[in-house]
Design a protein around this motif. Structure first.
Motif, mmCIF file in Angstrom:
data_model
loop_
_atom_site.group_PDB
_atom_site.id
_atom_site.type_symbol
_atom_site.label_atom_id
_atom_site.label_comp_id
_atom_site.label_asym_id
_atom_site.label_seq_id
_atom_site.Cartn_x
_atom_site.Cartn_y
_atom_site.Cartn_z
ATOM 1 N N VAL A 99 6.406 7.594 2.988
ATOM 2 C CA VAL A 99 5.777 7.064 1.783
ATOM 3 C C VAL A 99 5.372 8.191 0.841
ATOM 4 O O VAL A 99 5.204 9.348 1.240
ATOM 5 C CB VAL A 99 4.547 6.199 2.124
ATOM 6 C CG1 VAL A 99 4.937 5.057 3.057
ATOM 7 C CG2 VAL A 99 3.420 7.039 2.744
ATOM 8 N N ARG A 100 5.205 7.845 -0.401
ATOM 9 C CA ARG A 100 4.746 8.800 -1.403
ATOM 10 C C ARG A 100 3.255 9.078 -1.218
ATOM 11 O O ARG A 100 2.480 8.176 -0.898
ATOM 12 C CB ARG A 100 4.984 8.253 -2.813
ATOM 13 C CG ARG A 100 6.457 8.088 -3.184
ATOM 14 C CD ARG A 100 6.577 7.463 -4.562
ATOM 15 N NE ARG A 100 7.966 7.225 -4.946
ATOM 16 C CZ ARG A 100 8.674 8.026 -5.735
ATOM 17 N NH1 ARG A 100 8.120 9.134 -6.187
ATOM 18 N NH2 ARG A 100 9.920 7.736 -6.052
ATOM 19 N N VAL A 174 -1.933 0.079 -1.620
ATOM 20 C CA VAL A 174 -2.892 1.172 -1.399
ATOM 21 C C VAL A 174 -2.429 2.476 -2.055
ATOM 22 O O VAL A 174 -3.010 3.539 -1.820
ATOM 23 C CB VAL A 174 -3.157 1.392 0.112
ATOM 24 C CG1 VAL A 174 -3.760 0.142 0.723
ATOM 25 C CG2 VAL A 174 -1.889 1.803 0.868
ATOM 26 N N GLY A 175 -1.377 2.404 -2.869
ATOM 27 C CA GLY A 175 -0.958 3.568 -3.629
ATOM 28 C C GLY A 175 -0.009 4.501 -2.931
ATOM 29 O O GLY A 175 0.190 5.640 -3.371
ATOM 30 N N HIS A 176 0.622 4.024 -1.839
ATOM 31 C CA HIS A 176 1.570 4.845 -1.098
ATOM 32 C C HIS A 176 2.862 4.062 -0.840
ATOM 33 O O HIS A 176 3.186 3.728 0.298
ATOM 34 C CB HIS A 176 0.956 5.300 0.227
ATOM 35 C CG HIS A 176 -0.253 6.164 0.056
ATOM 36 N ND1 HIS A 176 -0.175 7.473 -0.333
ATOM 37 C CD2 HIS A 176 -1.576 5.883 0.207
ATOM 38 C CE1 HIS A 176 -1.393 7.982 -0.403
ATOM 39 N NE2 HIS A 176 -2.266 7.040 -0.089
ATOM 40 N N PRO A 177 3.623 3.768 -1.906
ATOM 41 C CA PRO A 177 4.840 2.971 -1.729
ATOM 42 C C PRO A 177 5.874 3.702 -0.880
ATOM 43 O O PRO A 177 5.918 4.931 -0.827
ATOM 44 C CB PRO A 177 5.349 2.781 -3.161
ATOM 45 C CG PRO A 177 4.784 3.938 -3.914
ATOM 46 C CD PRO A 177 3.436 4.196 -3.302
ATOM 47 N N VAL A 178 6.700 2.920 -0.217
ATOM 48 C CA VAL A 178 7.790 3.481 0.583
ATOM 49 C C VAL A 178 8.780 4.172 -0.352
ATOM 50 O O VAL A 178 9.181 3.616 -1.380
ATOM 51 C CB VAL A 178 8.510 2.384 1.394
ATOM 52 C CG1 VAL A 178 9.649 2.991 2.214
ATOM 53 C CG2 VAL A 178 7.526 1.663 2.306
ATOM 54 N N ILE A 179 9.175 5.386 -0.005
ATOM 55 C CA ILE A 179 10.152 6.102 -0.810
ATOM 56 C C ILE A 179 11.457 5.312 -0.866
ATOM 57 O O ILE A 179 11.945 4.819 0.150
ATOM 58 C CB ILE A 179 10.406 7.506 -0.226
ATOM 59 C CG1 ILE A 179 9.158 8.375 -0.389
ATOM 60 C CG2 ILE A 179 11.599 8.174 -0.915
ATOM 61 C CD1 ILE A 179 9.258 9.724 0.293
#
Length: 262
Positions: A99-100, A174-179
């Protein structure tokens, strides 16, 4: 002669016994067909009988661009048993994602309701107060940097509920999308590891307690080559599956996301 996709599926059988088969599904291959979905696991089930007359059936499904463990039932009796085990929530599943961003905590839960939103362009899943209860557990497995020096995180994910696109929606929430996620991530931004982009989400493990008096079947799927850049940047040094490429990119050049259902 089997189609090359059927050959790929046969070559990546992770487990086979008299009741079930676990495939390492390649990225880009839908579980089910549809109006614009020409390549899907259902189409190649006749090639996966392995000497048992009934065609196997899908016990669940994965998003088209999600690779990894996909469970098949080899006959109606096993299908009935697996359906009951899913209903009783006795089948365990875990996923890997890159994730980013840098996850703040090494372990935690994302507990947020998810529902479907329809508009003129189609449908999507969103976190909103009228949605269904949804809970995802995460554990950080590694941390690293992308090609531009930005933080990325390698996660293990355990879905405690089974909503459509749950993992992808929760991580984006939560602000961490999958790349590589074209729906819930930042699809309008350049890919972080060059082209072609891929959804860095793997159905890593499935646990099937088929026989109450025996040890459960535990199967791990090696990640596809398309996840190598992200995983290696976060410290993974294990094996990879030898899928040639994303199935739809290989046979149609279509890189769009077309299916849902973690």
């Amino acid at each position: 002669m089997p189609h090359p996709i059927a050959d790929d599926l046969i070559a990546h059988v992770l487990h086979r016994d008299s009741n079930i088969i676990v495939l390492n599904k390649p990225p880009g291959l839908a579980s089910h067909g549809g109006p614009k979905t020409y390549f899907h696991v259902d189409a190649y089930l006749p090639d996966l009988k392995f000497g048992i007359q009934p065609e196997p059936t899908l016990a669940h499904r994965l998003d088209r661009d999600t690779a990894g463990c996909l469970l098949l039932c080899r006959h109606p009796k096993s299908s009935k048993k697996i359906t009951r085990l899913f209903t009783e929530k006795k089948i365990g599943k875990s996923y890997w994602a890159v994730v980013r961003g840098a996850m703040e905590n090494d372990h935690g839960f994302i507990d947020a309701p998810i529902g479907k939103i329809n508009d003129e362009s189609g449908w999507t899943m969103l976190v909103h107060e009228d949605g269904q209860p949804s809970k995802t557990e995460y554990t950080v497995l590694g941390r690293g940097k992308d090609a531009d020096g930005k933080d990325i995180t390698w996660l293990e994910l355990i879905p405690h509920t089974g909503r459509t696109h749950q993992l992808r929606v929760h991580l984006d929430h939560v602000g961490h999308p999958v790349i590589g996620d074209p729906f819930y991530g930042r699809g309008d931004e350049p890919p972080v590891f060059g082209a072609p982009p891929t959804l860095m989400l793997l159905s890593r493990q499935i646990i099937v307690p088929f026989h109450a008096d025996r040890e459960p079947v535990i199967v791990d799927a090696p990640p596809p080559e398309l996840m190598r850049a992200g995983l290696e940047a976060c410290g993974y040094d294990g094996e990879y599956a030898a899928h040639a490429s994303s199935i739809d990119a290989q046979y149609t050049g279509d890189d769009s996301d077309a299916e849902g259902g973690e």
